[in-house]
Design a protein around this motif. Structure first.
Motif, PDB file in Angstrom:
ATOM      1  N   ALA A 179       0.821  -1.216   0.000  1.00  0.00           N
ATOM      2  CA  ALA A 179       0.000   0.000   0.000  1.00  0.00           C
ATOM      3  C   ALA A 179       0.852   1.262   0.000  1.00  0.00           C
ATOM      4  CB  ALA A 179      -0.934  -0.004   1.209  1.00  0.00           C
ATOM      5  N   GLY A 180       2.174   1.103   0.005  1.00  0.00           N
ATOM      6  CA  GLY A 180       3.066   2.249  -0.049  1.00  0.00           C
ATOM      7  C   GLY A 180       3.353   2.888   1.296  1.00  0.00           C
ATOM      8  N   LEU A 181       3.040   2.187   2.383  1.00  0.00           N
ATOM      9  CA  LEU A 181       3.268   2.737   3.718  1.00  0.00           C
ATOM     10  C   LEU A 181       4.706   2.514   4.171  1.00  0.00           C
ATOM     11  CD1 LEU A 181      -0.026   1.479   5.413  1.00  0.00           C
ATOM     12  CD2 LEU A 181       0.466   3.808   4.609  1.00  0.00           C
ATOM     13  N   GLY A 182       5.215   3.453   4.951  1.00  0.00           N
ATOM     14  CA  GLY A 182       6.522   3.283   5.564  1.00  0.00           C
ATOM     15  C   GLY A 182       6.474   2.175   6.606  1.00  0.00           C
ATOM     16  N   ILE A 183       7.614   1.507   6.815  1.00  0.00           N
ATOM     17  CA  ILE A 183       7.654   0.337   7.681  1.00  0.00           C
ATOM     18  C   ILE A 183       8.600   0.550   8.856  1.00  0.00           C
ATOM     19  CG2 ILE A 183       8.226  -2.114   7.802  1.00  0.00           C
ATOM     20  CD1 ILE A 183       5.740  -1.480   6.097  1.00  0.00           C
ATOM     21  N   THR A 184       8.065   0.352  10.070  1.00  0.00           N
ATOM     22  CA  THR A 184       8.878   0.382  11.284  1.00  0.00           C
ATOM     23  C   THR A 184       8.365  -0.700  12.220  1.00  0.00           C
ATOM     24  OG1 THR A 184       9.667   1.741  13.136  1.00  0.00           O
ATOM     25  CG2 THR A 184       7.411   2.132  12.389  1.00  0.00           C
ATOM     26  N   ILE A 185       9.221  -1.169  13.106  1.00  0.00           N
ATOM     27  CA  ILE A 185       8.808  -2.199  14.056  1.00  0.00           C
ATOM     28  C   ILE A 185       9.623  -2.074  15.337  1.00  0.00           C
ATOM     29  CG2 ILE A 185      10.400  -3.916  13.059  1.00  0.00           C
ATOM     30  CD1 ILE A 185       8.200  -6.050  13.757  1.00  0.00           C
ATOM     31  N   HIS A 186       8.948  -2.257  16.478  1.00  0.00           N
ATOM     32  CA  HIS A 186       9.646  -2.245  17.763  1.00  0.00           C
ATOM     33  C   HIS A 186      10.503  -3.496  17.888  1.00  0.00           C
ATOM     34  CE1 HIS A 186       6.904   0.945  18.731  1.00  0.00           C
ATOM     35  NE2 HIS A 186       7.184   0.958  20.011  1.00  0.00           N
ATOM     36  N   ALA A 187      11.753  -3.318  18.259  1.00  0.00           N
ATOM     37  CA  ALA A 187      12.660  -4.445  18.502  1.00  0.00           C
ATOM     38  C   ALA A 187      13.869  -3.909  19.271  1.00  0.00           C
ATOM     39  CB  ALA A 187      13.110  -5.081  17.189  1.00  0.00           C
ATOM     40  N   GLY A 188      14.544  -4.805  19.959  1.00  0.00           N
ATOM     41  CA  GLY A 188      15.784  -4.409  20.609  1.00  0.00           C
ATOM     42  C   GLY A 188      15.602  -3.499  21.802  1.00  0.00           C
ATOM     43  N   GLU A 189      14.478  -3.635  22.483  1.00  0.00           N
ATOM     44  CA  GLU A 189      14.270  -2.948  23.761  1.00  0.00           C
ATOM     45  C   GLU A 189      14.343  -4.020  24.846  1.00  0.00           C
ATOM     46  OE1 GLU A 189      11.107   0.094  25.955  1.00  0.00           O
ATOM     47  OE2 GLU A 189      10.372  -1.308  24.444  1.00  0.00           O
ATOM     48  N   PHE A 190      13.259  -4.739  25.054  1.00  0.00           N
ATOM     49  CA  PHE A 190      13.281  -5.856  26.001  1.00  0.00           C
ATOM     50  C   PHE A 190      13.611  -7.178  25.306  1.00  0.00           C
ATOM     51  CE2 PHE A 190      10.563  -2.762  28.194  1.00  0.00           C
ATOM     52  CZ  PHE A 190      11.256  -2.686  29.401  1.00  0.00           C
ATOM     53  N   GLY A 191      13.546  -7.194  23.990  1.00  0.00           N
ATOM     54  CA  GLY A 191      13.727  -8.434  23.250  1.00  0.00           C
ATOM     55  C   GLY A 191      15.163  -8.819  22.968  1.00  0.00           C
ATOM     56  N   GLY A 192      16.134  -7.961  23.294  1.00  0.00           N
ATOM     57  CA  GLY A 192      17.528  -8.291  23.039  1.00  0.00           C
ATOM     58  C   GLY A 192      17.916  -8.108  21.589  1.00  0.00           C
ATOM     59  N   TRP A 193      19.221  -8.289  21.308  1.00  0.00           N
ATOM     60  CA  TRP A 193      19.719  -8.060  19.937  1.00  0.00           C
ATOM     61  C   TRP A 193      19.092  -9.017  18.940  1.00  0.00           C
ATOM     62  CZ3 TRP A 193      22.051 -11.747  16.980  1.00  0.00           C
ATOM     63  CH2 TRP A 193      22.595 -12.862  17.622  1.00  0.00           C
ATOM     64  N   GLU A 194      18.710 -10.197  19.418  1.00  0.00           N
ATOM     65  CA  GLU A 194      18.139 -11.187  18.511  1.00  0.00           C
ATOM     66  C   GLU A 194      16.860 -10.680  17.843  1.00  0.00           C
ATOM     67  OE1 GLU A 194      20.297 -13.449  21.829  1.00  0.00           O
ATOM     68  OE2 GLU A 194      18.917 -11.726  21.682  1.00  0.00           O
ATOM     69  N   SER A 195      16.088  -9.877  18.579  1.00  0.00           N
ATOM     70  CA  SER A 195      14.842  -9.364  18.001  1.00  0.00           C
ATOM     71  C   SER A 195      15.123  -8.375  16.877  1.00  0.00           C
ATOM     72  CB  SER A 195      13.965  -8.718  19.083  1.00  0.00           C
ATOM     73  OG  SER A 195      14.542  -7.529  19.584  1.00  0.00           O
ATOM     74  N   VAL A 196      16.219  -7.627  16.984  1.00  0.00           N
ATOM     75  CA  VAL A 196      16.598  -6.703  15.917  1.00  0.00           C
ATOM     76  C   VAL A 196      17.024  -7.485  14.677  1.00  0.00           C
ATOM     77  CG1 VAL A 196      18.117  -4.816  15.252  1.00  0.00           C
ATOM     78  CG2 VAL A 196      17.301  -4.975  17.611  1.00  0.00           C
ATOM     79  N   ALA A 197      17.833  -8.514  14.880  1.00  0.00           N
ATOM     80  CA  ALA A 197      18.271  -9.340  13.757  1.00  0.00           C
ATOM     81  C   ALA A 197      17.080  -9.985  13.057  1.00  0.00           C
ATOM     82  CB  ALA A 197      19.256 -10.397  14.246  1.00  0.00           C
ATOM     83  N   ALA A 198      16.124 -10.475  13.850  1.00  0.00           N
ATOM     84  CA  ALA A 198      14.936 -11.107  13.266  1.00  0.00           C
ATOM     85  C   ALA A 198      14.108 -10.096  12.480  1.00  0.00           C
ATOM     86  CB  ALA A 198      14.096 -11.751  14.366  1.00  0.00           C
ATOM     87  N   ALA A 199      14.027  -8.870  12.981  1.00  0.00           N
ATOM     88  CA  ALA A 199      13.288  -7.828  12.258  1.00  0.00           C
ATOM     89  C   ALA A 199      13.936  -7.550  10.903  1.00  0.00           C
ATOM     90  CB  ALA A 199      13.230  -6.551  13.093  1.00  0.00           C
ATOM     91  N   LEU A 200      15.260  -7.452  10.880  1.00  0.00           N
ATOM     92  CA  LEU A 200      15.948  -7.210   9.616  1.00  0.00           C
ATOM     93  C   LEU A 200      15.770  -8.382   8.663  1.00  0.00           C
ATOM     94  CD1 LEU A 200      19.312  -5.622  10.852  1.00  0.00           C
ATOM     95  CD2 LEU A 200      17.262  -4.446  10.062  1.00  0.00           C
ATOM     96  N   ASP A 201      15.826  -9.591   9.197  1.00  0.00           N
ATOM     97  CA  ASP A 201      15.719 -10.789   8.357  1.00  0.00           C
ATOM     98  C   ASP A 201      14.334 -10.948   7.739  1.00  0.00           C
ATOM     99  OD1 ASP A 201      18.332 -11.490   8.943  1.00  0.00           O
ATOM    100  OD2 ASP A 201      17.790 -12.935  10.507  1.00  0.00           O
ATOM    101  N   HIS A 202      13.292 -10.749   8.544  1.00  0.00           N
ATOM    102  CA  HIS A 202      11.935 -11.087   8.112  1.00  0.00           C
ATOM    103  C   HIS A 202      11.095  -9.892   7.663  1.00  0.00           C
ATOM    104  CE1 HIS A 202      12.405 -15.235   9.388  1.00  0.00           C
ATOM    105  NE2 HIS A 202      12.850 -14.818  10.560  1.00  0.00           N
TER     106      HIS A 202
END
Length: 326
Positions: A179-202
């Motif tokens: 739909a042309g929307l910008g994309i952001t997602i919460h990660a790397g706060e309580f979820g640790g570095w792994e959540s940031v890596a997963a966000a980038l991957d998926h």
């Protein structure tokens, strides 16, 4: 005054105690368990949620949401902000008894009123909530994609990072992306570095909400810098919630010095006894940033904003104006 821009603020969490007290009078509610001496009171995550839910429940009508958005963006503008993005929640709209469309229209009217008074630009990021489940998140994405409101320009996912898996949200983000929307997602706060890596991957976002726990993995920090992913950092929130013990241990400067594109944001400002202005003041006092460096951070936020080219150019032009003309 350093001009500012904010990319990460939950609108229900932006109501200051004075406004909440006014709303409590309107709905004959007692705010004293949650507000004392003009400040929110909480001591752990459970009591924080209780205070947050009490205040959020006092915004029930379209008129209430117009007031909330107008009040918050006007206060930002007084402190030198030229741009604001707020996270909105269709799930909260339904819990308040409003349709997501009516809720969004009301917030949009509040944003427009603040712009008419102060010149501040505002946009909305529709968010799904992780702990409400995948179906709820996909419903939020469909709403964001179809609502047609000109100020809805992004989609994100917030909520408890420790629940659910990033790959479960791929479909929701594809709906938003198409739909042309910008994309952001919460990660790397309580979820640790792994959540940031997963966000980038998926998810492949252009921005990550928080993202600061990436500092725990040097290769991940390098990847973020190389890909140009923008981190929506909220230093005061991180310290108050004990993600980091102090500003001295906060990784904002290490991330910045490693080439990551970092911004300053207030998250749920009154609950963490902060404002966007205070975030900039903390960066000056504790991170040693001067006005030129802070303006560069604002420029990063404007460059990463979910806006059209014409609006971005106008905001960058305001940043480039000599201070004496502001």
């Amino acid at each position: 005054m350093t001009l500012k821009a904010e990319l990460h603020c939950h609108i229900e969490g932006a109501a200051d105690p004075g406004l909440v007290i006014r709303q409590a009078r309107k709905y004959n509610a007692d705010p004293t368990p949650f507000i004392r001496d003009g400040s929110f009171v909480w001591h752990d995550f459970t009591s924080f949620l209780a205070a947050y839910d009490f205040a959020a429940d006092l915004f029930r009508s379209e008129e209430d949401y117009v007031l909330l958005a107008e009040h918050y963006l006007t206060s930002l503008a007084r402190d030198g902000a030229i741009y604001s993005e707020i996270f909105t929640s269709p799930d909260h709209a339904r819990r308040a008894g409003l349709s997501p469309a009516a809720y969004t229209a009301a917030l949009g009217e509040g944003i427009e009123r603040a712009k008419a008074k102060t010149g501040i630009e505002g946009r909305m990021i529709v968010t799904g909530v992780r702990h409400f489940g995948v179906e709820s998140i996909e419903a939020a994405a469909r709403f964001a994609a179809r609502c047609g409101h000109p100020l809805v320009t992004g989609f994100g996912v917030a909520g408890d990072e420790r629940q659910g898996d990033m790959e479960d949200y791929v479909r929701a983000f594809e709906i938003a992306r198409e739909a042309g929307l910008g994309i952001t997602i919460h990660a790397g706060e309580f979820g640790g570095w792994e959540s940031v890596a997963a966000a980038l991957d998926h998810i492949r976002p252009s921005r990550i909400g928080h993202g600061v726990r990436a500092i725990e993995n040097a290769d991940l920090v390098k990847r973020i810098a190389e890909q140009g992913v923008v981190l929506e950092c909220c230093p005061v929130s991180n310290v108050v919630l004990r993600v980091f013990d102090s500003y001295a241990s906060h990784p904002f400067m290490k991330l910045r010095d490693a080439g990551c594109r970092v911004t300053l944001n207030s998250d749920d400002p009154p609950y963490f006894w902060t404002t966007l202005k205070r975030e900039y003041d903390v960066a000056k006092e504790h991170f040693g940033l001067d006005d030129r460096s802070l303006t560069a951070i604002t420029r990063t936020a404007v460059e990463a904003a979910f806006v059209d080219k014409k609006t971005r150019a106008a905001l960058l032009a305001r940043l480039a104006e000599p201070a004496r003309t502001r």
